[in-house]
Design an enzyme around this catalytic site. Structure first.
Site, PDB file in Angstrom:
ATOM      1  CD  GLU A  90      -3.185  -0.736   0.279  1.00 40.89           C
ATOM      2  OE1 GLU A  90      -3.150   0.318  -0.394  1.00 40.89           O
ATOM      3  OE2 GLU A  90      -4.137  -1.530   0.241  1.00 40.89           O
ATOM      4  CE  LYS A 145      -7.136   6.429   2.201  1.00 35.97           C
ATOM      5  NZ  LYS A 145      -7.068   5.211   3.011  1.00 35.97           N
TER       6      LYS A 145
END
Length: 371
Positions: free
Chosen positions: A188, A229
């Site tokens: 990720e 993010k």
């Protein structure tokens, strides 16, 4: 002890901090009390994490005068289901927590997704605090407010958007992870570079061993990932547009997880994402959108780290391509039957591809299964 890094998520009316640093579980009570006075909390965790981190967290909360009621659930992806959601909701209500109190998720992505869903629906929305204990959770699932559970039809198909009030990412706890768990989280982390930060991906190619070793590069990489993010979440909180880019590798990856029955012995989420990202790059090359060299570069780096990159890396085999396509068709990224994938024009040049021909995906997967 060095000062923690703080990434701010300035959502209007619901701003929160992501605090990244060493020893944060021992300081969790003070961090929470400084932001929210008079809270009572339910701490949700799993059996594995409880043995390592629950008592230090409860002690920290107690020192800060925060009354805490713990609930320990089974570990593993299969905990993200209705039965365990009911257990969490009942525990919150039995603890007589009020709407202004908080649910604290102590664990990885499974516990965070499940606890956040419960916090989002009990009393129509309670406060929620993330204390992520896996790398995957620290750089991805604890940030952004996506919660949910799995069903036989697919992964995360039932859930709500419910932003946390605070994220405490203790980098020390990552030393308790297995190499496999850490690698899964690293997938990720690499994703952010592959989406739109080619310089970060190149930095990871040079520094991944230091990230694994736990030096200052680890905290730096986590902070860069969280900021990436957060930037996307601020721009598109409910995934109506650009936030879909965060799903690079996930449409393939989620289908593979469903195809293996969410059996973590065969495949964990980050491994599915790693294979999915390579597939996305290879499919992009097949569609003449990107160079095959980019796909080779991505595969080479993820394999160097120790992640799976091919369908054949999944033990126990896979169901038919028709069944894989059925799982893809159930994915949340599908709209009115049209397949939506995150594809790429090169390293760090990902884009949202609407209406991808299912026949092309089918032929591509058939070839990959045979290779």
């Amino acid at each position: 002890m060095s000062h923690p890094q703080i990434v701010k998520v300035p959502l209007e009316g619901r701003a929160y901090d992501i605090v990244i640093g060493a020893g944060l579980i021992a300081r969790a009570g003070a961090e929470i009390a400084a932001r929210r006075k008079g809270l009572r909390v339910a701490v949700v965790t799993d059996e594995t994490v409880a043995g390592l981190h629950l008592q230090p967290l409860l002690a920290s909360l107690g020192e800060a005068g925060i009354d805490a009621s713990p609930l320990v659930l089974p570990a593993g992806e299969k905990t993200k289901r209705f039965e365990e959601l009911i257990r969490v909701c009942d525990h919150i209500l039995e603890s007589r927590l009020e709407r202004g109190d908080a649910v604290v998720a102590l664990g990885g992505g499974v516990i965070g997704d499940l606890s956040g869903f419960a916090a989002g629906i009990v009393r129509r929305g309670m406060r929620f605090i993330q204390v992520p204990t896996s790398l995957l959770a620290q750089v991805d699932s604890s940030v952004g407010g996506k919660t949910g559970i799995n069903t036989a039809h697919g992964k995360n198909l039932i859930g709500v958007f419910h932003q946390p009030d605070l994220v405490l990412a203790d980098t020390d706890v990552l030393d308790t992870l297995s190499k496999r768990e850490f690698r899964a989280g690293y997938a990720e982390m690499a994703k952010y570079g592959l989406i739109d930060k080619p310089d970060f991906f190149e930095w990871l190619e040079r520094n991944w061993q230091a990230v694994f070793a736990g030096g200052p590069e680890r905290a730096q990489a986590i902070a860069i990932s969280c900021q990436a993010k957060a930037d996307v979440v601020i721009a598109d909180e409910r995934e109506s547009g650009a936030r879909a880019l965060l799903n690079l590798g996930h449409t393939f990856g989620h289908a593979l997880e469903a195809a293996t029955g969410y059996d973590s012995r065969r495949l964990v989420h980050g491994e599915g994402v790693a294979i999915g990202m390579v597939l996305a790059y290879e499919f992009s090359a097949r569609m003449n959108l990107a160079s095959p060299d980019d796909a080779h570069r991505v595969s080479r780096h993820l394999r160097a780290v120790g992640l799976p990159t091919r369908l054949s890396d999944i033990e126990g085999g896979l169901p038919t391509t028709d069944m894989l396509m059925d799982h893809i068709g159930q994915d949340k990224k599908v709209q009115r039957g049209a397949l939506t994938f995150i594809l790429t024009r090169g390293i760090g040049a990902s884009f949202i591809a609407d209406d991808v021909p299912p026949s092309e995906v089918f032929r591509f997967l058939e070839e990959k299964r045979a290779s």
